[in-house]
Design a protein around this motif. Structure first.
Motif, PDB file in Angstrom:
ATOM      1  N   ALA B  24       7.867   8.932  25.127  1.00  0.00           N
ATOM      2  CA  ALA B  24       8.727   8.538  24.003  1.00  0.00           C
ATOM      3  C   ALA B  24       7.943   7.713  22.990  1.00  0.00           C
ATOM      4  O   ALA B  24       8.171   7.812  21.784  1.00  0.00           O
ATOM      5  N   GLY B  25       7.015   6.911  23.504  1.00  0.00           N
ATOM      6  CA  GLY B  25       6.240   6.010  22.636  1.00  0.00           C
ATOM      7  C   GLY B  25       5.463   6.754  21.573  1.00  0.00           C
ATOM      8  O   GLY B  25       5.224   6.220  20.485  1.00  0.00           O
ATOM      9  N   LEU B  26       5.098   8.012  21.842  1.00  0.00           N
ATOM     10  CA  LEU B  26       4.304   8.791  20.875  1.00  0.00           C
ATOM     11  C   LEU B  26       5.032   8.982  19.555  1.00  0.00           C
ATOM     12  O   LEU B  26       4.394   9.100  18.503  1.00  0.00           O
ATOM     13  N   GLY B  27       6.376   9.010  19.629  1.00  0.00           N
ATOM     14  CA  GLY B  27       7.119   9.301  18.402  1.00  0.00           C
ATOM     15  C   GLY B  27       7.946   8.137  17.879  1.00  0.00           C
ATOM     16  O   GLY B  27       8.779   8.319  16.993  1.00  0.00           O
ATOM     17  N   LEU B  28       7.760   6.945  18.444  1.00  0.00           N
ATOM     18  CA  LEU B  28       8.617   5.827  18.051  1.00  0.00           C
ATOM     19  C   LEU B  28       8.205   5.224  16.710  1.00  0.00           C
ATOM     20  O   LEU B  28       7.021   5.179  16.372  1.00  0.00           O
ATOM     21  N   GLY B  29       9.223   4.757  15.964  1.00  0.00           N
ATOM     22  CA  GLY B  29       8.957   4.010  14.735  1.00  0.00           C
ATOM     23  C   GLY B  29       8.969   2.524  15.033  1.00  0.00           C
ATOM     24  O   GLY B  29       9.060   2.100  16.199  1.00  0.00           O
ATOM     25  N   PHE B  30       8.903   1.697  13.972  1.00  0.00           N
ATOM     26  CA  PHE B  30       8.842   0.246  14.172  1.00  0.00           C
ATOM     27  C   PHE B  30      10.076  -0.291  14.895  1.00  0.00           C
ATOM     28  O   PHE B  30       9.969  -1.125  15.788  1.00  0.00           O
ATOM     29  N   ALA B  31      11.255   0.208  14.514  1.00  0.00           N
ATOM     30  CA  ALA B  31      12.498  -0.310  15.109  1.00  0.00           C
ATOM     31  C   ALA B  31      12.542   0.019  16.602  1.00  0.00           C
ATOM     32  O   ALA B  31      12.859  -0.847  17.437  1.00  0.00           O
ATOM     33  N   GLY B  32      12.190   1.265  16.940  1.00  0.00           N
ATOM     34  CA  GLY B  32      12.191   1.684  18.340  1.00  0.00           C
ATOM     35  C   GLY B  32      11.188   0.893  19.159  1.00  0.00           C
ATOM     36  O   GLY B  32      11.475   0.468  20.288  1.00  0.00           O
ATOM     37  N   LEU B  33      10.002   0.692  18.589  1.00  0.00           N
ATOM     38  CA  LEU B  33       8.972  -0.079  19.300  1.00  0.00           C
ATOM     39  C   LEU B  33       9.443  -1.506  19.555  1.00  0.00           C
ATOM     40  O   LEU B  33       9.261  -2.057  20.646  1.00  0.00           O
ATOM     41  N   LEU B  67     -10.615  -1.039  16.164  1.00  0.00           N
ATOM     42  CA  LEU B  67     -11.313   0.184  15.731  1.00  0.00           C
ATOM     43  C   LEU B  67     -10.315   1.262  15.311  1.00  0.00           C
ATOM     44  O   LEU B  67     -10.474   1.908  14.275  1.00  0.00           O
ATOM     45  N   VAL B  68      -9.270   1.437  16.142  1.00  0.00           N
ATOM     46  CA  VAL B  68      -8.239   2.442  15.849  1.00  0.00           C
ATOM     47  C   VAL B  68      -7.569   2.101  14.522  1.00  0.00           C
ATOM     48  O   VAL B  68      -7.353   2.974  13.657  1.00  0.00           O
ATOM     49  N   PHE B  69      -7.258   0.815  14.352  1.00  0.00           N
ATOM     50  CA  PHE B  69      -6.572   0.374  13.136  1.00  0.00           C
ATOM     51  C   PHE B  69      -7.433   0.661  11.898  1.00  0.00           C
ATOM     52  O   PHE B  69      -6.963   1.254  10.917  1.00  0.00           O
ATOM     53  N   ILE B  70      -8.711   0.281  11.990  1.00  0.00           N
ATOM     54  CA  ILE B  70      -9.612   0.477  10.834  1.00  0.00           C
ATOM     55  C   ILE B  70      -9.762   1.966  10.517  1.00  0.00           C
ATOM     56  O   ILE B  70      -9.699   2.381   9.347  1.00  0.00           O
ATOM     57  N   GLY B  93      -1.836   4.093   5.149  1.00  0.00           N
ATOM     58  CA  GLY B  93      -2.849   3.838   6.177  1.00  0.00           C
ATOM     59  C   GLY B  93      -2.541   2.572   6.959  1.00  0.00           C
ATOM     60  O   GLY B  93      -2.645   2.543   8.195  1.00  0.00           O
ATOM     61  N   LEU B  94      -2.168   1.522   6.229  1.00  0.00           N
ATOM     62  CA  LEU B  94      -1.807   0.252   6.909  1.00  0.00           C
ATOM     63  C   LEU B  94      -0.627   0.465   7.846  1.00  0.00           C
ATOM     64  O   LEU B  94      -0.602  -0.018   8.977  1.00  0.00           O
ATOM     65  N   ARG B  95       0.356   1.230   7.334  1.00  0.00           N
ATOM     66  CA  ARG B  95       1.565   1.467   8.132  1.00  0.00           C
ATOM     67  C   ARG B  95       1.215   2.278   9.395  1.00  0.00           C
ATOM     68  O   ARG B  95       1.610   1.917  10.498  1.00  0.00           O
ATOM     69  N   GLU B  96       0.464   3.367   9.186  1.00  0.00           N
ATOM     70  CA  GLU B  96       0.090   4.237  10.307  1.00  0.00           C
ATOM     71  C   GLU B  96      -0.768   3.485  11.340  1.00  0.00           C
ATOM     72  O   GLU B  96      -0.572   3.608  12.545  1.00  0.00           O
ATOM     73  N   GLY B  97      -1.727   2.718  10.832  1.00  0.00           N
ATOM     74  CA  GLY B  97      -2.621   1.956  11.723  1.00  0.00           C
ATOM     75  C   GLY B  97      -1.839   0.983  12.582  1.00  0.00           C
ATOM     76  O   GLY B  97      -2.039   0.890  13.802  1.00  0.00           O
ATOM     77  N   THR B  98      -0.921   0.250  11.953  1.00  0.00           N
ATOM     78  CA  THR B  98      -0.107  -0.716  12.691  1.00  0.00           C
ATOM     79  C   THR B  98       0.747   0.000  13.735  1.00  0.00           C
ATOM     80  O   THR B  98       0.861  -0.439  14.892  1.00  0.00           O
ATOM     81  N   LEU B  99       1.340   1.129  13.320  1.00  0.00           N
ATOM     82  CA  LEU B  99       2.231   1.868  14.212  1.00  0.00           C
ATOM     83  C   LEU B  99       1.475   2.382  15.452  1.00  0.00           C
ATOM     84  O   LEU B  99       1.938   2.215  16.585  1.00  0.00           O
TER      85      LEU B  99
END
Lengths: 250, 241
Positions: B24-33, B67-70, B93-99
């Protein structure tokens, strides 16, 4: 007393060609307390590892309770419990209770029987109150006693200690030595390797000295100890003054 | 005397939950996380204070996350926020990296909680229970291997800490070349880990270790199902957000 261990012309060569043991013959009676002494690299640990099939002979035979170890190593491991030099490397359970249960579980005993054996072994070494503790948080002496409990729970006929006093402080040595003497008094066969005779010789009824993979002296401690320093093993101070050695338990 | 190790939840339910959260974690957004991480963080901070200390020692995890974030920040197209030579930092990019980092942290927390609350014997019994009906799969062997991995993890971490201490004692951190630092750290660590693992394997063999042994009894009670139901509801809600 019947023989519990019979070693005939045991030779062990390592993969690189080094000779670990050369033509060892040794019989041990049930109920004996035997100290095997020798300098580092003399073959003490290699010899012990043949008693429960962790190593197998290049030539010669080792028999435990009449059965060849090479033919049935699992049976030998049930008969000969081994306490390793490094207590930490022997700990496999997440708690003291689990660690002691490890052996009986491997013997596929029923769960109630495993529980009974664990309780009995922990009580015997005085660790019953610490059953829920994480083993890595125990003191050095307690870890060594835990190793003893882990072996006792398998109800072996022989208990083998490989350098049991290394890295232990004075109270730790006394705890482990006391445990060992109590086991011997209850009829258990004890084999122990050491390069430091001072701590244990007073309680042994036989002393074997090894050098370069061979047995170079064997007999009553009072007789053999006088030769110890010839083979790079330090004699106990009392022995140097003509006695056998004083117990660390007094 | 019963085992004193606290049994938090039946291992089979824990395995199902862990797999569920990971998928499930693969598809979660910020609220779900946030919905899934909040109770986990609270549980960790309340029940496992020792585990919090270990987080400070997980600098390699944080390094990986960085590293993943950058990589995400600089490789995702979108509205540029700032430029750095030929590449640009984008809002997306910032949003995706954080997610992505939060998803990895979630999986890590769930895995850490599983390891912290499960004995290796239970892992073996649980995995074997799931694999037994699968034909051609040696269930006992696979389960034994998985439980041994869990057993050896602390050994590796302990050896890493000792090697690091020994090198710092000789001013190892003063070396600037990362390749030399990695070699100086990695080779002794591998050697020590293999030696320790070897000793442990010999000690286990001396105590008659085999694939077929008395496994812990696997039982589920009302509390287990209550916890499981609540957790499943949380995962489904988080996935729907």
């Amino acid at each position: 007393m019947p023989l519990i261990i019979e070693i005939q012309h045991l030779t062990h060569c390592f993969a690189d060609g080094t000779i670990g043991l050369a033509d060892i013959s040794l019989d041990i009676e049930e109920g004996a307390f035997v100290v095997i002494a020798g300098a580092n690299g003399s073959g003490k640990t290699t010899l012990l590892r043949h008693l429960n099939g962790l190593l197998l002979p290049t030539s010669g035979t080792v028999r435990v309770a009449g059965v060849s170890v090479a033919d049935d190593p699992r049976r030998a491991r049930m008969r000969v419990g081994m306490i390793f030099q490094d207590a930490d490397s022997q700990i496999v359970g997440e708690t003291v209770h689990d660690d002691v249960a490890f052996g009986p579980e491997n013997l596929r005993l029923s769960r109630p029987e495993v529980g009974r054996r664990v309780d009995g072994a922990l009580a015997a070494v005085g660790l019953a109150e610490l059953a829920g503790r994480r083993p890595h948080r125990l003191s050095g002496g307690e870890k060594r006693r835990l190793s003893i409990a882990g072996v006792l729970a398998m109800q072996p006929r022989v208990i083998v200690f490989d350098e049991p006093f290394s890295n232990l402080d004075y109270p730790g040595v006394r705890q482990v030595l006391g445990q060992m003497v109590a086991l011997h008094r209850s009829g258990q066969t004890i084999l122990l390797t050491t390069h430091d005779l001072d701590k244990v010789l007073a309680h042994a009824d036989r002393l074997v000295i090894m050098q370069h993979g061979r047995i170079v002296a064997d007999g009553l401690p009072a007789t053999v100890v006088s030769e110890a320093e010839t083979f790079d093993v330090r004699s106990p101070q009392a022995a140097q003054r003509g006695g056998r050695g004083l117990s660390w338990l007094n | 005397m019963p085992p004193r190790h606290g049994r938090v939840l039946d291992v089979r339910l824990k395995l199902v939950l862990m797999a569920g959260v990971s998928v499930a974690g693969l598809g979660l957004g910020f609220a779900g996380l946030a919905l899934l991480m909040a109770p986990l963080v609270i549980l960790f901070s309340v029940f496992r204070p020792a585990a919090r200390v270990q987080f400070s020692e997980l600098r390699w995890l944080f390094f990986l996350l960085a590293l993943v974030f950058i990589a995400r920040v600089f490789s995702t197209d979108g509205t540029p926020l700032a430029g750095l030579g030929p590449v640009a930092v984008t809002r997306e990019g910032l949003r995706e990296g954080t997610l992505v980092c939060l998803r990895l942290v979630l999986v890590f927390i769930v895995g850490a909680a599983f390891i912290a609350t499960t004995r290796s014997a239970e892992i073996k019994a649980g995995v074997e229970w799931f694999l037994k009906p699968v034909p051609w799969v040696p269930a006992a062997r696979v389960a034994t291997m998985l439980s041994l991995v869990a057993r050896f993890m602390p050994v590796i971490l302990e050896q890493a800490a000792k090697t690091s201490d020994a090198q710092r004692a000789r001013a190892g951190e003063n070396r600037r070349n990362p390749i030399r630092r990695l070699t100086a750290f990695g080779i002794p660590l591998m050697r020590r880990t293999f030696e320790t693992a070897d000793n442990l394997a010999v000690a286990m063999e001396a105590r008659c270790y085999s694939e077929t042994r008395t496994d812990p009894e696997l039982t589920t009670g009302r509390k287990d199902w209550l916890f499981f139901g609540t957790a499943v509801a949380l995962i489904l809600t988080a996935a729907a957000l």
